[in-house]
Write an enzyme that holds these catalytic residues in place. Sequence first.
Site, PDB file in Angstrom:
ATOM      1  N   CYS A  40      -5.003   7.692   1.027  1.00 50.86           N
ATOM      2  CA  CYS A  40      -4.387   6.928  -0.064  1.00 50.86           C
ATOM      3  C   CYS A  40      -2.873   7.120  -0.033  1.00 50.86           C
ATOM      4  CB  CYS A  40      -4.957   7.425  -1.395  1.00 50.86           C
ATOM      5  SG  CYS A  40      -4.169   6.743  -2.860  1.00 50.86           S
ATOM      6  N   SER A  42      -0.904   7.693  -2.356  1.00 53.43           N
ATOM      7  CA  SER A  42      -0.393   8.778  -3.206  1.00 53.43           C
ATOM      8  C   SER A  42      -0.158  10.043  -2.370  1.00 53.43           C
ATOM      9  CB  SER A  42      -1.364   9.074  -4.346  1.00 53.43           C
ATOM     10  OG  SER A  42      -1.485   7.940  -5.169  1.00 53.43           O
ATOM     11  N   HIS A  45       3.099   9.618  -0.703  1.00 57.90           N
ATOM     12  CA  HIS A  45       4.188  10.009  -1.620  1.00 57.90           C
ATOM     13  C   HIS A  45       4.384  11.525  -1.555  1.00 57.90           C
ATOM     14  CE1 HIS A  45       4.631   6.070  -3.363  1.00 57.90           C
ATOM     15  NE2 HIS A  45       3.474   6.071  -3.995  1.00 57.90           N
ATOM     16  N   HIS A  63      -7.718  13.056  -1.525  1.00 61.33           N
ATOM     17  CA  HIS A  63      -8.381  13.085  -2.839  1.00 61.33           C
ATOM     18  C   HIS A  63      -9.438  11.999  -2.993  1.00 61.33           C
ATOM     19  CE1 HIS A  63      -4.877  10.421  -3.203  1.00 61.33           C
ATOM     20  NE2 HIS A  63      -5.649   9.710  -4.003  1.00 61.33           N
ATOM     21  N   CYS A 168     -10.935   6.977  -5.414  1.00 59.55           N
ATOM     22  CA  CYS A 168      -9.596   6.629  -5.917  1.00 59.55           C
ATOM     23  C   CYS A 168      -9.355   5.122  -5.850  1.00 59.55           C
ATOM     24  CB  CYS A 168      -8.485   7.386  -5.189  1.00 59.55           C
ATOM     25  SG  CYS A 168      -6.852   6.948  -5.828  1.00 59.55           S
TER      26      CYS A 168
HETATM   27  P1  CND Z   1      -0.790   1.107   0.903  1.00 60.80           P
HETATM   28  O1  CND Z   1       0.376   1.732   1.558  1.00 60.80           O
HETATM   29  O2  CND Z   1      -2.118   1.104   1.588  1.00 60.80           O
HETATM   30  O3  CND Z   1      -0.462  -0.430   0.548  1.00 60.80           O
HETATM   31  C1  CND Z   1       0.793  -0.882   0.120  1.00 60.80           C
HETATM   32  C2  CND Z   1       0.930  -2.355   0.530  1.00 60.80           C
HETATM   33  O4  CND Z   1       2.154  -2.850  -0.006  1.00 60.80           O
HETATM   34  C3  CND Z   1       0.972  -2.586   2.040  1.00 60.80           C
HETATM   35  O5  CND Z   1       0.051  -3.604   2.385  1.00 60.80           O
HETATM   36  C4  CND Z   1       2.420  -3.020   2.285  1.00 60.80           C
HETATM   37  O6  CND Z   1       2.528  -3.928   3.387  1.00 60.80           O
HETATM   38  C5  CND Z   1       2.764  -3.681   0.962  1.00 60.80           C
HETATM   39  N1  CND Z   1       4.195  -3.787   0.671  1.00 60.80           N
HETATM   40  C6  CND Z   1       5.170  -2.866   0.922  1.00 60.80           C
HETATM   41  N2  CND Z   1       6.360  -3.317   0.454  1.00 60.80           N
HETATM   42  C7  CND Z   1       6.137  -4.545  -0.092  1.00 60.80           C
HETATM   43  C8  CND Z   1       6.963  -5.510  -0.768  1.00 60.80           C
HETATM   44  N3  CND Z   1       8.270  -5.296  -0.966  1.00 60.80           N
HETATM   45  N4  CND Z   1       6.379  -6.652  -1.229  1.00 60.80           N
HETATM   46  C9  CND Z   1       5.042  -6.879  -1.042  1.00 60.80           C
HETATM   47  N5  CND Z   1       4.215  -5.994  -0.415  1.00 60.80           N
HETATM   48  C10 CND Z   1       4.754  -4.832   0.044  1.00 60.80           C
HETATM   49  O7  CND Z   1      -0.907   1.792  -0.544  1.00 60.80           O
HETATM   50  P2  CND Z   1      -2.183   2.038  -1.509  1.00 60.80           P
HETATM   51  O8  CND Z   1      -2.874   0.745  -1.720  1.00 60.80           O
HETATM   52  O9  CND Z   1      -2.930   3.244  -1.058  1.00 60.80           O
HETATM   53  O10 CND Z   1      -1.398   2.485  -2.841  1.00 60.80           O
HETATM   54  C11 CND Z   1      -0.534   1.566  -3.511  1.00 60.80           C
HETATM   55  C12 CND Z   1       0.189   2.273  -4.638  1.00 60.80           C
HETATM   56  O11 CND Z   1      -0.763   2.657  -5.632  1.00 60.80           O
HETATM   57  C13 CND Z   1       0.907   3.572  -4.221  1.00 60.80           C
HETATM   58  O12 CND Z   1       2.121   3.690  -4.947  1.00 60.80           O
HETATM   59  C14 CND Z   1      -0.076   4.636  -4.662  1.00 60.80           C
HETATM   60  O13 CND Z   1       0.550   5.892  -4.853  1.00 60.80           O
HETATM   61  C15 CND Z   1      -0.531   4.019  -5.953  1.00 60.80           C
HETATM   62  C16 CND Z   1      -1.759   4.631  -6.574  1.00 60.80           C
HETATM   63  C17 CND Z   1      -1.812   4.617  -7.955  1.00 60.80           C
HETATM   64  C18 CND Z   1      -2.917   5.140  -8.588  1.00 60.80           C
HETATM   65  C19 CND Z   1      -3.001   5.063 -10.080  1.00 60.80           C
HETATM   66  O14 CND Z   1      -3.908   5.681 -10.652  1.00 60.80           O
HETATM   67  N6  CND Z   1      -2.133   4.324 -10.759  1.00 60.80           N
HETATM   68  C20 CND Z   1      -3.964   5.692  -7.840  1.00 60.80           C
HETATM   69  N7  CND Z   1      -3.879   5.677  -6.469  1.00 60.80           N
HETATM   70  C21 CND Z   1      -2.819   5.152  -5.835  1.00 60.80           C
HETATM   71 ZN    ZN Z   2      -5.269   7.765  -4.589  1.00 60.39          ZN
END
Ligand code: CND
Ligand code: ZN
Length: 365
Positions: A40, A42, A45, A63, A168
Amino acid sequence: MTTMQSAVLRGPDPMQVESIDLGAPEAGEVLVRVVACGVCHSDLHSINRAKSGPLRTPVILGHEVGGIVEEVGPGVTSVKAGDHVVVAFRPNCGQCYFCLRGDLALCERPDNPDRAATGARPRLHSSGEPVLQGVGVAGYSEYTLMPERGVVKVRDDAPLDVVCLVGCGVTTGVGAAINTAKVHAGSDVAVIGLGGVGLNIVQGARLAGARRIIAVDTVASKGALAAKFGATDFVNAAEGDPVAAVQKIAGGYLDYAFEAIGLGVTVTQAFNMVRRGGTAVVVGVVGQDVTVPGLAFLGEKKLIGSFFGSARPQYDIPRLIDLYMDGKINLDDLVSKRRPLREVNEAFADMETGEVARSVINPRG
Ligand code: CND
Ligand code: ZN
């Protein structure tokens, strides 16, 4: 005491597979044999925070765990050895203000096994040195030790190397659409960022009966992938202003827009995509300030956050797995690659290209 192989992050350098010592489960604890752990953003990060300094190390990340209960400590009643489980990375206490109110994702006193960070006795050691459980789990390991509320028993016929993602990304994404935003049938939705989280927001909006689901990403291959989860349209944000492109497709503004990347600029885009009374939902972990036009609040626009899909893990995780087993949500197309533990760094390199939905690590591969 168990000795296991784990991928350990010790600072700015890549993770290394090491032998880690793990105590037997104590009262209220569950020892889980990890079958699979998703990768993931996160955790990416966390890796980036280790490169710039603020992350405490050594730590074992990972996780999104599917596994089998190996042993339970005294007093554990909800699972027993041999049960299939998905780990809920934020165990809730069931007693605080938020839990009593039903907002389990907001629990103030998660019984977090990141014990060295919370001052309690650490459970993992490397040659006597305490090792942290990142996001409370430590899934890039052969075993993890969780509090009872951090494991959810799941049906035996569900493939653990797929349903681990419900730990997650699936719960976060589907839950953001259904539990947090409560997307209503017939509404128009955009999802910015189509990783493991964003693709699940897309299918959450589809489940909720959205009319248009416009998927936005900077990687062209994500368009065809998002269609498999129910997206009706795709905007390549690398080719111009995504707000104008989305509005052109929708014939105006949207009811909901979700940010699933973790950037201030895309939060602003999500806010600007929604119509008066509409809702922009921030799901990405945004480590910076966000700017939105203040007068838009007079149009009753809402900007809200969503954590772990506002989920009640013991209820939502088995229900989402049933939806998968009944063919009502797609998890198979989330798994882009499977890798052994020693290739965990390569899995994060794949994530940085934006080409994969999810990689799944097999700690015994
Ligand atoms: P992942 O890196 O797999 O996906 C991100 C996507 O965003 C990719 O497909 C990229 O190509 C795309 N991208 C990057 N920059 C841009 C842009 N400027 N415009 C459009 N698309 C873009 O990430 P993920 O899906 O594993 O996680 C996404 C976020 O969610 C990340 O910040 C993670 O930490 C967060 C998250 C939040 C929570 C919560 O509870 N709120 C839980 N888990 C993960
Ligand atoms: Zn996660």
